[in-house]
Structures are given as C-alpha cells and as structure tokens.
Design an enzyme around this catalytic site. Structure first.
Site, PDB file in Angstrom:
ATOM      1  CD1 TRP A 161     -20.940  -2.740   2.947  1.00  0.00           C
ATOM      2  CD2 TRP A 161     -19.736  -4.577   3.342  1.00  0.00           C
ATOM      3  NE1 TRP A 161     -19.611  -2.377   2.916  1.00  0.00           N
ATOM      4  CE2 TRP A 161     -18.849  -3.486   3.150  1.00  0.00           C
ATOM      5  CE3 TRP A 161     -19.197  -5.843   3.602  1.00  0.00           C
ATOM      6  CZ2 TRP A 161     -17.457  -3.632   3.223  1.00  0.00           C
ATOM      7  CZ3 TRP A 161     -17.815  -5.983   3.669  1.00  0.00           C
ATOM      8  CH2 TRP A 161     -16.959  -4.891   3.488  1.00  0.00           C
ATOM      9  CG  ASN A 162     -18.908  -5.180   8.298  1.00  0.00           C
ATOM     10  OD1 ASN A 162     -19.920  -4.505   8.424  1.00  0.00           O
ATOM     11  ND2 ASN A 162     -17.932  -5.139   9.188  1.00  0.00           N
ATOM     12  CE  LYS A 185     -28.747   2.592   3.938  1.00  0.00           C
ATOM     13  NZ  LYS A 185     -28.507   1.448   2.996  1.00  0.00           N
ATOM     14  N   PRO A 186     -30.674  -1.405   5.964  1.00  0.00           N
ATOM     15  CG  PRO A 186     -31.481  -3.461   5.157  1.00  0.00           C
ATOM     16  CD  PRO A 186     -31.931  -2.090   5.603  1.00  0.00           C
ATOM     17  CG  ASP A 187     -24.806  -2.545   1.720  1.00  0.00           C
ATOM     18  OD1 ASP A 187     -24.954  -3.359   0.783  1.00  0.00           O
ATOM     19  OD2 ASP A 187     -24.082  -1.549   1.647  1.00  0.00           O
ATOM     20  CB  SER A 237     -16.937   4.931   6.133  1.00  0.00           C
ATOM     21  OG  SER A 237     -17.825   5.954   5.733  1.00  0.00           O
ATOM     22  CD  GLU A 258     -18.284  -0.857  15.702  1.00  0.00           C
ATOM     23  OE1 GLU A 258     -17.776  -1.344  14.670  1.00  0.00           O
ATOM     24  OE2 GLU A 258     -18.880  -1.524  16.551  1.00  0.00           O
ATOM     25  CB  CYS A 292     -15.058  -1.962  12.713  1.00  0.00           C
ATOM     26  SG  CYS A 292     -16.257  -1.361  11.516  1.00  0.00           S
ATOM     27  CD  GLU A 390     -11.354   0.619   8.520  1.00  0.00           C
ATOM     28  OE1 GLU A 390     -11.785  -0.174   9.368  1.00  0.00           O
ATOM     29  OE2 GLU A 390     -11.986   1.644   8.164  1.00  0.00           O
TER      30      GLU A 390
END
Length: 521
Positions: A161-162, A185-187, A237, A258, A292, A390
């Site tokens: 989502w970021n 598949k996007p958020d 994550s 990533e 990230c 994090e």
C-alpha cells in the site's frame, strides 16, 4: 486542513471513474477502500475469490503467448509511450496516490518520477538486456552456442500500500518487456492507483488481458496468486515474505522479495552539518517514513552531534503537515490505524524507559485521524522495541559514536540489510565506508533517492530484507528463463572419422591444452 475551493475526494473518485477502472476486473463479492486523510470510503471494488484468481491467470496465459510473439522492440516501445502518458496525466495520478496513501503531493510525485525513470530505462535498455548472447563453445568454431532469454509465462505480483504506483506498475514493466503476462494483487486500500496505472499502460499499447488485477484480502487472494504463478514478485513484510518464499519453493518456482529494513545513516565528523540535517529530514520523513528504504537509525559523530541535532530538530519541527491535493505540505498522514498504533507504541515505550523526544512525539488528530508528528528520539537503548523493530513511520532514533569502525559495527548490527547512507565531505572515504556496510544500496551524501533513482543499477536487500533485485539487468532477467542453444557442426563430440576411443581422448587432451594456452574461456 483542505483549503477552500480545493479538490476533494468526491471530485476525484467519481462513480464514473470507478466504473471505468474496474471494468473487466473479476470479483464475486464487493469490498471498499478508504482515504487516510479522513477515514471516509473512497470506492466500492470487486473482491476476488480464489476461483476469480484462477480465472485471471487463465486469461493471462491465453494472452501471454501472442504478447511474447510481438517483436521485442515493439514491446519496449509500449513503455516509452506509457512514460509520456504518466507525465501528461500526472495530476490525475497524484490525486489518487494522495487520497489512497495519505502522503504529501511532493512525495507522491517522487513515486511518479520513479515510474517514469523505470519506463524510460527498460523502454530503451530492455532489448539490450534480453538480446541473444553468443558464448564460446566446447570446441571453438565447431560448436556455436547462443544464450536466449525466454519469458517465464505469467508473473504473480503482490504489491503493498505504501507506494501503490511505483510498486505495482514500476515492478511490472520489465516483466512485460520480457514477454510475460502479469496478475497483480494490490493492497485493497490503494487498488485504484494500480487500476489507473493499468488503464494508462493499455492506452500505451499493452493488450488488455496481459495485465490482470485481482483485489481482495491478503490471506485469501495472496496464496492463490502464488499457487498459480510461474514466478512471484513480492514487496512487503519480512514475515509474509518468508511465507511467500516457502510456497514458491514448494512449487519450484522463483521469487523476488523486497522486505523490511531498519536503515542506518552515518554522519561523519567532517560532514557538512547543514546538508546532512536537510538530508536526514528527507531520509526519515518522506512519505511519513512509510517506505522500506527510509532512515530509522541515525548515527552521529559525538564531536558534531549537538550542533547537528539542533539543526535537525529545528528543521523537523518546521515541517508542515497537511491533507490537501496540492503542493505545500511537507508530510502527510500515516496510512492505517495499524501504522499509527505501532508509531505510538514505539514512542511511548521509549519515553517511558528514558528516551528523550527532541521533536514531535504526539499524534495530530486535529489534522486527520492518522496523523503523527515527525519524531526524533535521543537516548534510545535496548530493550526498547524501537531499537530493533521496524517502525515504518516518521520516527528516527539518534545514537552517538566515537570512531568510524564503531559506527560501521553499529549500523551492521541488524538482521536487515536494505539501505544505508553516509555523510562526509570526503567522497572517497564515504565510498570506502559504504563498501563496509551490509546493505543492498548505500548512498553517499543522500538518504535513499540517489541509489533508488539509478534504474540501471540493482536495488534490493541482504539478510532479512529480501531476495533478488529490481532495476538494472537483474530487474528484468529475473522475469526470464535462460535457454542455451548449442549447435554442433562438422564433427560430433565423440570418436568419429575412424578415430579409436584412445586417439579421440588424446586429440581432446591436446585440444584442451591448446585452448588453455590461447586463454580461451
């Protein structure tokens, strides 16, 4: 607050827009996404079931074969047309990015820049990365060897989502050039941005069925994507990345991941303090720290720490928070209640255990429900959670060091290894220290943009920060299978022309010695 007369969510996300973007998107159920700025619903979206995912992959497989047959130069040209559309329609793109992520407009534009750079790079360099390459055969001249690159088929992509524009279409572009189809598949909360990216790419010439988008809850739709993919591209994550890797390994398919980071910035004794302080603001608080590669640990030489922190804190306190769909705000909102909870927990626990707040340290519900001030913590020590976990928010912890060996050791004392930065007036020394840092990208006199924006160079993580790379040759070759075609001519690699086994072995022995003497590889 939103200025009088400014565009609102209702002005941007109209029923007509939602209908247009979701046309052809499968989903038996309905879900919704919301804007972090206010918490209001933006749109109702089709929600996929595992069967919908299977159907999307079936469509993509049918479309992939003729797409792979399109000449490579023509596939690359689609990206160059897309590049221009992104720049021409940036206002529409930026509005959606802001509404779905809550980030400031300048930070949304940084995301758009990254997509344009990737489109230009792979539009120009893609054919060179993928061209057939000749290799020396076992017997020079008699053995002709060519390495070809074949598309993997249908790539399954799970994007976060970021950075909904960059980490959806930006990662998919090299896959398309390589001749693959993609199921993304996007958020759900940022699906409109990915859908708009798809619309623009189709307008640029990508066949509609080559890029399928499925929307739904990660635990439901995500495993189905991995189960049907020929290769998986995942950003998210570390915990979920491990699950994706296990599933991919079970199916014997490749994946690139990533994942998280706890990135460090080193400010050396000879650093330009004013430039380093400005760079730290960018590195720590861009996109409200929700990237990230953001800086979460700041190591400053003790001789300059007081002066540096004064300037850094002064700049941080001056940052303007806002929700408007226009330039002007320096930082936007956190994206979810979960991120706000993590931010609050890390700050409150650290302060309770003795840390000092140099700037920020409190939520700002007066601006929006998920706003939190950019925050600097001093005096952070184990076992405070912020030392090792994090945060993924606008929070940085400051530590002092005496010498560079200590700073390098402290920076490397983490299972993560995604990004790092070094600030010094001596560029050579900065690069030498950079080589000692265990991170996939290291920036000298910049926080993250210099390395990430260099699309010809690989970007990715070490350790718990992931597998594989985006950008450069690795960012496109991962979407291909290497195929070696060896053509043997005149004589076989076996006794022939009346040679006995013994004479053939002697001939080959002499030939191997000659090839070594001629430095053949």
């Amino acid at each position: 607050m939103t200025p009088a007369g400014a565009r609102t969510a209702d002005d941007v996300v109209t029923p007509a827009l939602v209908t247009r973007l979701t046309r052809g998107v499968s989903g038996a159920d309905v879900t919704a996404n919301h804007t972090p700025f206010t918490g209001r619903k933006l749109a109702e979206l089709p929600e996929a079931t595992p069967q919908d995912v299977a159907t999307a992959f079936a469509r993509a497989r049918v479309a992939q074969r003729p797409w792979a047959a399109v000449p490579l130069a023509e596939r690359a040209a689609v990206l160059l047309r897309f590049h221009d559309l992104v720049l021409d329609r940036q206002s529409e793109i930026l509005d959606l990015i802001q509404l779905e992520t809550g980030k400031a407009r300048l930070h949304a534009h940084e995301e758009l820049q990254a997509v344009a750079v990737a489109a230009r790079h792979y539009g120009r360099k893609g054919p060179a990365y993928l061209r057939p390459r000749a290799h020396t055969g076992v017997i020079p001249v008699l053995t002709k060897v060519t390495e070809a690159r074949q598309p993997r088929g249908v790539v399954g992509q799970i994007s976060p989502w970021n950075y909904p524009f960059e980490l959806s279409v930006g990662d998919a572009l090299p896959a398309f050039v390589a001749g693959n189809a993609v199921v993304t598949k996007p958020d759900t909360e940022t699906a409109l941005t990915a859908l708009l990216a798809r619309e623009l790419l189709i307008e640029a010439g990508l066949p509609e069925e080559v890029w399928q988008i499925v929307i739904g809850e990660g635990p439901v739709v995500g495993p189905a994507v991995v189960d049907h993919a020929d290769y998986v591209s995942f950003t998210g994550s570390t915990r979920t990345g491990r699950e994706v890797a296990r599933s991919a390994a079970t199916r014997l398919i490749g994946c690139s991941l990533e994942l998280g980071g706890k990135n460090a910035m080193l400010v050396l004794r000879d650093a330009d303090i004013e430039k380093a302080a400005a760079g730290a603001v960018r590195g720590c608080f861009s996109s409200a720290g929700q990237l990230c590669i953001a800086i979460e640990r700041l190591y400053v030489h003790e001789a300059i720490a007081d002066e540096f922190l004064l300037r850094f804190a002064t700049r941080t306190k001056a940052l303007r928070l806002g929700t408007g769909l226009a330039y002007g705000a320096d930082m936007g909102s956190l994206a979810s209640a979960q991120q706000l909870d993590i931010m609050t927990r890390h700050v409150d626990e650290a302060v309770a255990k003795g840390a000092t707040v140099l700037a920020g340290g409190r939520p700002r519900p007066d601006i929006g429900p998920l706003f939190y001030e950019p925050t600097i913590l001093d005096g952070v020590e184990p076992p405070m959670a912020v030392c090792t976990e994090e945060t993924f928010g606008p929070l940085v912890s400051v530590y002092r060091f005496r010498d560079e060996d200590e700073a390098v050791a402290l920076a490397n004392a983490t299972p993560y290894g995604l990004n790092a930065a070094v600030w010094t007036k001596d560029g050579r020394r900065g690069r030498e220290i950079a080589a000692r840092l265990r991170a996939g990208t290291v920036n000298v006199n910049e926080a993250f943009a210099a390395a990430y924006g260099s699309a010809g160079a690989p970007m990715g993580g070490m350790g718990d920060s992931g597998l594989g790379r985006r950008h450069g040759s690795e960012g496109i070759l991962k979407y291909t299978e290497a195929q070696t075609v060896a053509h043997q001519r005149i004589m076989p690699l076996a006794p022939a022309f009346g040679l006995t086994d013994e004479k053939y072995a002697a001939l080959m022995t002499r030939g191997l010695r000659v090839m070594k003497a001629l430095h053949l590889r």
